[in-house]
Scaffold this motif. Structure first.
Motif, PDB file in Angstrom:
ATOM      1  N   TRP A 129       0.860  -1.164   0.000  1.00 42.92           N
ATOM      2  CA  TRP A 129       0.000   0.000   0.000  1.00 42.92           C
ATOM      3  C   TRP A 129       0.903   1.222   0.000  1.00 42.92           C
ATOM      4  N   GLY A 130       0.354   2.334  -0.359  1.00 42.06           N
ATOM      5  CA  GLY A 130       1.165   3.527  -0.276  1.00 42.06           C
ATOM      6  C   GLY A 130       0.446   4.713  -0.863  1.00 42.06           C
ATOM      7  N   VAL A 131       1.089   5.838  -0.763  1.00 41.07           N
ATOM      8  CA  VAL A 131       0.521   7.082  -1.239  1.00 41.07           C
ATOM      9  C   VAL A 131       1.603   7.819  -2.010  1.00 41.07           C
ATOM     10  N   ASP A 132       1.283   8.246  -3.213  1.00 40.06           N
ATOM     11  CA  ASP A 132       2.209   9.071  -3.988  1.00 40.06           C
ATOM     12  C   ASP A 132       1.554  10.391  -4.322  1.00 40.06           C
ATOM     13  N   ILE A 133       2.378  11.410  -4.356  1.00 39.53           N
ATOM     14  CA  ILE A 133       1.884  12.714  -4.793  1.00 39.53           C
ATOM     15  C   ILE A 133       2.356  12.938  -6.223  1.00 39.53           C
TER      16      ILE A 133
END
Lengths: 347, 347, 347, 347
Positions: free
Chosen positions: C260-264
């Protein structure tokens, strides 16, 4: 004289033997003199470095040693009867791993021999000495649980498939011994239905189910499996006043005592469609603080040495081992008869 | 024309009806016109404030309304057959709560009537539309689980004791419908043994067990109870390659797929005591990300409207309802015969 | 000659010493000759019945014994420096419990003395040798976790309130040593802010928090408490590609590796109210199978004897103990300055 | 007249608005007349099929409608003040999502306007109306928990990274409002230290920590994150007599009340090295049965309509919203000053 520690020996250094050795060495009431196993080198490694405990491959070395008062037997089940009888005949108290023997007849012979020779015969039903089972036993015997309604026990994991015993004989003894130690005297199994499956072609059941009606109308059910992805050890003891859920995989909350329950009231109304009046109690849950710092086997060793000192039957005496075998034998018959209920013969 | 929403109605606004109403109102493919219940005031409350949905206590109002294409039946099980038949004869597609009817004979009559009238008959086996069951079905059908070895399903809680059906008829349909939707076509139940207990004097089983041998040698087992202190909904699907554990009480990790297993190799050695060569695979566990934002009933509504539009059988068609009743009927016979295995008659 | 086991001794038989004794006795590469403690009788009990291990209350007995190559120091922290220096000056390799000393200056002196005398100085940071931390270290060093973003570690329980050290010095060393062993070389703490609370009037912090900015912009946070109702040992290691959650209270699923993760992404649109383009990856979770059958301290003993044999620095060498003390010292300053960020001086 | 339901309207149909609409429609004490959102079509979909609720994109339609007594404001935070003031000036009671405004000054203006116009201003701090928080509040106010010692709250998940507010403003309001509703009047925050991290380059903190000393010497700590692999919602409330652990991810055991604790007795002995006399109480754990069948927002709606009917302040009145903003504003200053403790100004 009573203050001198009990001289003990261990036969069999396989899976469980090392635990017995560690606990006999660590308990002030016992003095471990000798260990016996055919694999002498392995036994020596288990005994550990810089130890004066004698290691031998001859049972006679133990039987002939006068400082050995008592012998713990942790060999394969098929040898329990022969080794146990030789020990008893040599005047040694014995503690035997489960199952006590391969038949209730053999087990009874051991019980009677021990009685005749005024020796202690104890079954090492270790779970019965855990804080969780002790607490359940007290909750039941104090009456706070009420009448036992049903017991459901699950013991599954990815276990070692055995070549000589099926999963019912391998794992269910734990559940049966726990039940035996929890149930009040006036509530006991009368029949058993057994089902098994061998989905991997092991030649015997790897998944098994027992359904056990009691004399009171209560019912017990046991699920055991060697083929389960994750370890489950869960027992529900449901009474008319409280319900206990024991989850041994939750080390910080093994017991949950629910003040919940269901009562049936008198039928309401006199019309043709009488309706059930069901009362649900939904009270709080209480999880008792359990003293967990000492391992259960320590208390097994203590009960064994206390029973010998006090010349009394231990909590898990030979009779409890006989009762377990009576259920397992009836289960065997049921398994062959494709699951019919088979009466349990109490000898 | 195909883009206009399906005109629907709901009969029965008890436990499940409100969920149907909410989902029919919330789905763009359906247009809820009418709701029918004898308790009209209660039905109006459920429909909610400021709503134009018509509420009635007459089934005929629904049957006579041409804008109503399809009717969802959420009345007590004993009425399913009569209401369902009237709907089908009036040319309405139907979706029926479990069990489809009180007997497989009645269920089959409904299936045949629907077929004759070219109408869709769907069973609302809601669990089959959850992300968890969808994922299990895909894992099994893709072959990655291997051959099914055993299925163990537990569904217990402090449930409502029913006056008209026992716990097997009340709860086991969920497990049986899930199994039905997971199993490949060439693996099916052939027998069933049922045990039950009524420790509270409810007049019928409040705790029940089903043991279900399959044609392949696999086995399924179901535990259901209205009398359990805490809610358990756990299903193990064990295959020759992978094992799936579904724990519906873990909303953030419902599925665990274990790359674990046990294989039996060829016997080693030619001596008399041949030993089992058992290989244990202990790989990692994988928990698939499940899309959880939409409730399962939304997909039930979707499947119903899609099946009607496409003139095809839904995933949980009437046949699946018949198969479930065949197992429940055999379980009834087994229960009366104290747990013997009873063959399942496939009509 | 290299195959003869390492002669070892243990100083201090309090909380941890018994574990050292058991593991030195149980490991084939080490031979425990002597145990030293002022409480000689207690030490003898711990060594156990029928043992040839020598028990003494004099450190000189150990230092003068030529068969003793290495000494494990498990005495109170305030004595580590003095005892360690005497051992090193007597030519003995040492393994020291955490913290290595009461100041980084003292610790550095020990490190330099060991280096000058060509002796191994190892810190017994036991957690770094658990299967869980080994697996995390490999996941990070292999690059599969990506750049470390933040680490959050919680270690709370109803612990023994200490009279000589506060909770930060008592418990945070575990978290700091784990972090030290996980982090790549180019990612390290540069500052620390510490907060503490003493709600029970113990005279020092019983609840403590560390906030630790890294040179890379990453951040670490540590929560420790002696006053928590239930035991929590949870560490999150969050990277740019994966996130690891380690829950040491789940023995059958310690590690969960989330894909899982979050990228901008780049800003979208050129209007005044630029909006964030955030991409969320929600992949599966994987829980690696960990080899759990051997206790971590076994690997500590192995690393100690291997390092001595191979004349190399152990994984948790003296430098790691110095680094830990540098952080704890800066935390002390921050605590006195009411939580301001204090730079960590790397000696 | 008092029995006629309250006429209500909702402004803002984004994330939370649909829940408000559902609950206003479902509660007998309220009658939802109008819904306002710039996205009229979306609003109409949310209101649902066959509904008579009026949808508009003009706030004036609500303000001008005499049957609308009260308005719930669920628009973006930056608009709360303007919309709230317009509603209050039009004589409407208001319920506002958190945070009440973007500054405590604005919030106070709203509170004073409401007071002047004799209107109810309620903050929709929904968590304060859950069975868990209600039970905690009662346990604290009854005195059974004793003096509050520390509060530790964790609220992390893989959340939506916001473009206009940082994680402290997005998530900590939940924890602050819960604390505000739990704490007795004579125990309140006096300072706050805030730390944040932005490891993904979002332009603002995505991980945040608050440390909050109280006037009594107690301490609170809050951990919030948008970047955590699994959802954690855990709050510990530790008192001098009992400790409460609230784990909102355990739906069947949210609260655990531990009869555990630590007391410091008088120093023992008069020698120079006085030792701490620490008493540990390790009693049972109790998990209260919580009434979970009704959603918390139902009670929010009830409190709002009751407060309006009874012309009294609601439990979560405007003042509680002002207090929350005072803490958040001090946290902002602390964040800019790299974590120093900043006094909380009580207006």
């Amino acid at each position: 004289m009573t203050s001198s520690p009990l001289g003990v020996a261990v036969v069999g250094v396989g899976y469980w033997g090392p635990n017995l050795i560690r606990n006999f060495l660590g308990h002030p009431a016992t003095d471990l003199h000798r260990v016996c196993d055919l694999a002498v080198d392995h036994a020596r490694t288990v005994v550990g470095g810089r130890s004066e405990v004698q290691v031998t491959d001859s049972l006679d070395d133990l039987l002939d040693d006068d400082v050995v008062d008592a012998i713990a037997i942790a060999t394969p089940p098929s040898t329990h009867h022969e080794i146990g009888m030789r020990c008893l005949e040599a005047g040694k108290h014995i503690m035997v791993e489960k199952p006590l023997a391969m038949s209730s007849k053999h087990a009874l012979e051991m019980v009677e021999t021990a009685a005749r020779n005024e020796l202690v015969l104890m079954c090492d039903h270790t779970f019965c000495y855990t804080p969780a089972v002790r607490a359940i036993r007290e909750l039941v015997s104090s009456g706070s649980v009420g009448d036992i309604q049903y017991i459901d026990s699950i013991r599954v994991n990815l276990g070692l498939v055995q070549s000589d015993v099926d999963v019912l004989w391998d794992l269910a003894p734990h559940d049966l011994s726990i039940m035996d130690s929890i149930l009040p005297d006036d509530c006991f199994p009368i029949e058993v239905a057994a089902h098994g499956a061998d989905p991997i072609g092991a030649g015997q059941s790897c998944v098994g189910y027992l359904t056990i009606p009691m004399n009171t109308g209560a019912i017990a059910h046991v699920t055991v499996s060697w083929l389960s992805p994750s370890k489950v050890r869960q027992t529900i003891v449901s009474g008319s006043k409280k319900m206990i859920m024991w989850d041994d995989m939750k080390p910080y909350q093994r017991l949950a005592v629910f003040d919940w329950g269901v009562d049936i009231g008198p039928p309401a109304g006199d019309d043709e469609r009488e309706r059930l009046m069901v009362n649900y109690r939904r009270g709080d849950m209480m999880s008792p603080a359990l003293p967990e710092t000492v391992e259960a086997l320590h208390f097994v060793v203590e009960e064994f040495s206390d029973a010998i000192r006090d010349r009394r039957a231990p909590l898990t005496d030979g009779r409890s081992g006989v009762r377990m075998l009576e259920i397992l034998e009836a289960a065997n018959v049921s398994l062959q008869a494709r699951g019919v209920l088979v009466p349990i013969e109490h000898r």
